[in-house]
Scaffold this motif. Structure first.
Motif, PDB file in Angstrom:
ATOM      1  N   MET A   1       0.869  -1.084  -0.176  1.00  0.00           N
ATOM      2  CA  MET A   1       0.060  -0.037  -0.125  1.00  0.00           C
ATOM      3  C   MET A   1       0.849   1.202   0.041  1.00  0.00           C
ATOM      4  SD  MET A   1      -3.434   0.666   2.416  1.00  0.00           S
ATOM      5  CE  MET A   1      -2.793  -0.773   3.597  1.00  0.00           C
ATOM      6  N   GLU A   2       1.680   1.425   0.974  1.00  0.00           N
ATOM      7  CA  GLU A   2       2.680   2.762   0.903  1.00  0.00           C
ATOM      8  C   GLU A   2       3.634   2.780  -0.263  1.00  0.00           C
ATOM      9  OE1 GLU A   2       4.843   3.089   4.585  1.00  0.00           O
ATOM     10  OE2 GLU A   2       3.262   2.489   5.625  1.00  0.00           O
ATOM     11  N   ASN A   3       3.932   1.315  -0.927  1.00  0.00           N
ATOM     12  CA  ASN A   3       4.690   1.349  -1.997  1.00  0.00           C
ATOM     13  C   ASN A   3       4.030   1.837  -3.352  1.00  0.00           C
ATOM     14  OD1 ASN A   3       6.950   0.905  -3.618  1.00  0.00           O
ATOM     15  ND2 ASN A   3       6.305  -1.281  -4.093  1.00  0.00           N
ATOM     16  N   ALA A   4       2.748   1.585  -3.286  1.00  0.00           N
ATOM     17  CA  ALA A   4       1.755   1.991  -4.273  1.00  0.00           C
ATOM     18  C   ALA A   4       1.756   3.437  -4.541  1.00  0.00           C
ATOM     19  CB  ALA A   4       0.406   1.307  -4.302  1.00  0.00           C
ATOM     20  N   LEU A   5       1.693   3.974  -3.199  1.00  0.00           N
ATOM     21  CA  LEU A   5       1.515   5.517  -2.878  1.00  0.00           C
ATOM     22  C   LEU A   5       2.766   6.100  -3.315  1.00  0.00           C
ATOM     23  CD1 LEU A   5      -0.108   8.065  -1.978  1.00  0.00           C
ATOM     24  CD2 LEU A   5       0.935   7.419   0.279  1.00  0.00           C
ATOM     25  N   CYS A   6       4.108   5.617  -2.995  1.00  0.00           N
ATOM     26  CA  CYS A   6       5.419   6.112  -3.469  1.00  0.00           C
ATOM     27  C   CYS A   6       5.324   6.266  -5.133  1.00  0.00           C
ATOM     28  CB  CYS A   6       6.352   5.192  -3.074  1.00  0.00           C
ATOM     29  SG  CYS A   6       6.681   5.658  -1.137  1.00  0.00           S
ATOM     30  N   VAL A  41      -8.954   8.114  -3.578  1.00  0.00           N
ATOM     31  CA  VAL A  41      -8.533   6.796  -4.340  1.00  0.00           C
ATOM     32  C   VAL A  41      -8.772   7.025  -5.607  1.00  0.00           C
ATOM     33  CG1 VAL A  41      -8.617   4.360  -4.359  1.00  0.00           C
ATOM     34  CG2 VAL A  41      -8.480   5.365  -2.421  1.00  0.00           C
ATOM     35  N   LEU A  42     -10.135   7.092  -6.135  1.00  0.00           N
ATOM     36  CA  LEU A  42     -10.562   6.876  -7.547  1.00  0.00           C
ATOM     37  C   LEU A  42      -9.696   8.326  -8.445  1.00  0.00           C
ATOM     38  CD1 LEU A  42     -14.132   6.230  -7.239  1.00  0.00           C
ATOM     39  CD2 LEU A  42     -12.279   4.641  -7.462  1.00  0.00           C
ATOM     40  N   ASN A  43      -9.694   9.391  -7.782  1.00  0.00           N
ATOM     41  CA  ASN A  43      -9.005  10.459  -8.485  1.00  0.00           C
ATOM     42  C   ASN A  43      -7.387   9.928  -8.588  1.00  0.00           C
ATOM     43  OD1 ASN A  43     -11.242  11.454  -6.791  1.00  0.00           O
ATOM     44  ND2 ASN A  43     -10.888  13.183  -7.889  1.00  0.00           N
ATOM     45  N   VAL A  44      -6.768   9.516  -7.705  1.00  0.00           N
ATOM     46  CA  VAL A  44      -5.446   9.041  -7.837  1.00  0.00           C
ATOM     47  C   VAL A  44      -5.141   8.199  -8.748  1.00  0.00           C
ATOM     48  CG1 VAL A  44      -3.290   8.205  -6.446  1.00  0.00           C
ATOM     49  CG2 VAL A  44      -4.859   9.916  -5.382  1.00  0.00           C
ATOM     50  N   GLU A  45      -6.213   7.023  -8.735  1.00  0.00           N
ATOM     51  CA  GLU A  45      -6.151   6.060  -9.871  1.00  0.00           C
ATOM     52  C   GLU A  45      -6.177   6.535 -11.250  1.00  0.00           C
ATOM     53  OE1 GLU A  45      -8.301   1.873 -10.341  1.00  0.00           O
ATOM     54  OE2 GLU A  45      -9.672   3.514 -10.143  1.00  0.00           O
ATOM     55  N   ALA A  46      -7.118   7.654 -11.240  1.00  0.00           N
ATOM     56  CA  ALA A  46      -7.274   8.223 -12.949  1.00  0.00           C
ATOM     57  C   ALA A  46      -6.298   9.030 -12.988  1.00  0.00           C
ATOM     58  CB  ALA A  46      -8.602   9.148 -12.831  1.00  0.00           C
ATOM     59  N   VAL A  47      -5.347   9.558 -12.174  1.00  0.00           N
ATOM     60  CA  VAL A  47      -4.266  10.475 -12.662  1.00  0.00           C
ATOM     61  C   VAL A  47      -3.094   9.579 -12.875  1.00  0.00           C
ATOM     62  CG1 VAL A  47      -2.598  12.313 -11.658  1.00  0.00           C
ATOM     63  CG2 VAL A  47      -5.047  12.437 -11.255  1.00  0.00           C
ATOM     64  N   THR A  48      -2.909   8.744 -11.866  1.00  0.00           N
ATOM     65  CA  THR A  48      -1.537   7.882 -12.086  1.00  0.00           C
ATOM     66  C   THR A  48      -1.825   6.539 -12.822  1.00  0.00           C
ATOM     67  OG1 THR A  48      -1.908   6.586 -10.102  1.00  0.00           O
ATOM     68  CG2 THR A  48      -0.719   8.669  -9.936  1.00  0.00           C
ATOM     69  N   GLY A  49      -2.955   5.965 -12.965  1.00  0.00           N
ATOM     70  CA  GLY A  49      -3.178   4.733 -13.487  1.00  0.00           C
ATOM     71  C   GLY A  49      -2.778   3.730 -12.664  1.00  0.00           C
ATOM     72  N   PRO A  57      -6.007  -1.790  -1.150  1.00  0.00           N
ATOM     73  CA  PRO A  57      -6.262  -3.176  -0.922  1.00  0.00           C
ATOM     74  C   PRO A  57      -7.268  -3.363   0.193  1.00  0.00           C
ATOM     75  CG  PRO A  57      -4.001  -3.148  -0.507  1.00  0.00           C
ATOM     76  CD  PRO A  57      -4.363  -1.943  -0.748  1.00  0.00           C
ATOM     77  N   ASP A  58      -7.094  -2.732   1.139  1.00  0.00           N
ATOM     78  CA  ASP A  58      -8.211  -2.970   2.428  1.00  0.00           C
ATOM     79  C   ASP A  58      -9.512  -2.498   2.212  1.00  0.00           C
ATOM     80  OD1 ASP A  58      -7.059  -0.259   2.270  1.00  0.00           O
ATOM     81  OD2 ASP A  58      -7.759   0.130   4.408  1.00  0.00           O
ATOM     82  N   ILE A  59      -9.567  -1.693   1.251  1.00  0.00           N
ATOM     83  CA  ILE A  59     -11.113  -1.316   0.852  1.00  0.00           C
ATOM     84  C   ILE A  59     -11.467  -2.075  -0.525  1.00  0.00           C
ATOM     85  CG2 ILE A  59     -12.405   0.536  -0.092  1.00  0.00           C
ATOM     86  CD1 ILE A  59     -10.764   2.395   1.382  1.00  0.00           C
ATOM     87  N   TYR A  60     -10.511  -2.168  -1.429  1.00  0.00           N
ATOM     88  CA  TYR A  60     -10.928  -2.871  -2.688  1.00  0.00           C
ATOM     89  C   TYR A  60     -10.824  -4.067  -2.926  1.00  0.00           C
ATOM     90  CZ  TYR A  60     -12.272   2.014  -4.185  1.00  0.00           C
ATOM     91  OH  TYR A  60     -12.972   3.252  -3.955  1.00  0.00           O
ATOM     92  N   GLY A  61      -9.977  -4.805  -2.039  1.00  0.00           N
ATOM     93  CA  GLY A  61      -9.622  -6.107  -2.116  1.00  0.00           C
ATOM     94  C   GLY A  61      -8.353  -6.177  -3.274  1.00  0.00           C
ATOM     95  N   PRO A  62      -8.247  -7.544  -3.297  1.00  0.00           N
ATOM     96  CA  PRO A  62      -6.946  -7.746  -4.339  1.00  0.00           C
ATOM     97  C   PRO A  62      -7.525  -7.827  -5.552  1.00  0.00           C
ATOM     98  CG  PRO A  62      -7.616  -9.737  -3.002  1.00  0.00           C
ATOM     99  CD  PRO A  62      -8.389  -8.609  -2.511  1.00  0.00           C
ATOM    100  N   SER A  63      -6.739  -7.389  -6.786  1.00  0.00           N
ATOM    101  CA  SER A  63      -7.098  -7.265  -8.029  1.00  0.00           C
ATOM    102  C   SER A  63      -7.508  -8.703  -8.415  1.00  0.00           C
ATOM    103  CB  SER A  63      -6.095  -6.605  -8.938  1.00  0.00           C
ATOM    104  OG  SER A  63      -5.068  -7.430  -8.823  1.00  0.00           O
ATOM    105  N   GLU A  64      -8.210  -8.754  -9.603  1.00  0.00           N
ATOM    106  CA  GLU A  64      -8.626 -10.020 -10.189  1.00  0.00           C
ATOM    107  C   GLU A  64      -7.581 -10.805 -10.427  1.00  0.00           C
ATOM    108  OE1 GLU A  64     -11.619  -9.408 -13.291  1.00  0.00           O
ATOM    109  OE2 GLU A  64     -12.673  -7.916 -12.176  1.00  0.00           O
ATOM    110  N   THR A  65      -6.433 -10.324 -10.971  1.00  0.00           N
ATOM    111  CA  THR A  65      -5.268 -11.064 -11.265  1.00  0.00           C
ATOM    112  C   THR A  65      -4.500 -11.486 -10.128  1.00  0.00           C
ATOM    113  OG1 THR A  65      -3.984  -9.156 -11.404  1.00  0.00           O
ATOM    114  CG2 THR A  65      -4.807  -9.657 -13.568  1.00  0.00           C
ATOM    115  N   GLU A  66      -4.651 -10.955  -8.916  1.00  0.00           N
ATOM    116  CA  GLU A  66      -4.154 -11.430  -7.621  1.00  0.00           C
ATOM    117  C   GLU A  66      -4.882 -12.424  -7.132  1.00  0.00           C
ATOM    118  OE1 GLU A  66      -3.554  -8.200  -5.147  1.00  0.00           O
ATOM    119  OE2 GLU A  66      -1.807  -7.409  -6.304  1.00  0.00           O
ATOM    120  N   GLN A  67      -6.244 -12.463  -7.345  1.00  0.00           N
ATOM    121  CA  GLN A  67      -7.191 -13.312  -6.771  1.00  0.00           C
ATOM    122  C   GLN A  67      -6.954 -14.924  -7.811  1.00  0.00           C
ATOM    123  OE1 GLN A  67     -11.039 -11.716  -7.439  1.00  0.00           O
ATOM    124  NE2 GLN A  67     -11.012 -10.553  -5.586  1.00  0.00           N
ATOM    125  N   ALA A  68      -6.614 -14.539  -8.843  1.00  0.00           N
ATOM    126  CA  ALA A  68      -6.482 -15.786  -9.579  1.00  0.00           C
ATOM    127  C   ALA A  68      -5.310 -16.701  -9.358  1.00  0.00           C
ATOM    128  CB  ALA A  68      -6.369 -15.406 -11.294  1.00  0.00           C
TER     129      ALA A  68
END
Length: 69
Positions: A1-6, A41-49, A57-68
């Motif tokens: 999580m902190e790494n994603a923010l960095c 979160v959604l704004n940061v996602e839109a700006v950074t991709g 992940p505490d709110i949205y859970g793991p991505s679908e690729t991580e779940q697989a």
């Protein structure tokens, strides 16, 4: 999580770049984040991709690729 923010900060051009991209927030406020606030979160996602699943992940859970795995 902190790494994603960095990574998000780097992609946006640091605290200042992310603040400008998001608008209505100071670089100093972003510098105090230990994780992206839920309301940003959604704004940061839109700006950074960077996926909301990586940013909070505490709110949205793991991505679908991580779940697989």
């Amino acid at each position: 999580m902190e790494n994603a923010l960095c990574i998000a900060k780097l992609k946006a051009g640091g605290n200042t770049g992310l603040a400008k991209a998001l608008g209505n927030i100071s670089p100093q406020a972003i510098g105090q984040w230990r994780r992206v606030p839920a309301e940003r979160v959604l704004n940061v996602e839109a700006v950074t991709g960077i996926s909301r699943h990586e940013l909070r992940p505490d709110i949205y859970g793991p991505s679908e690729t991580e779940q697989a795995v």
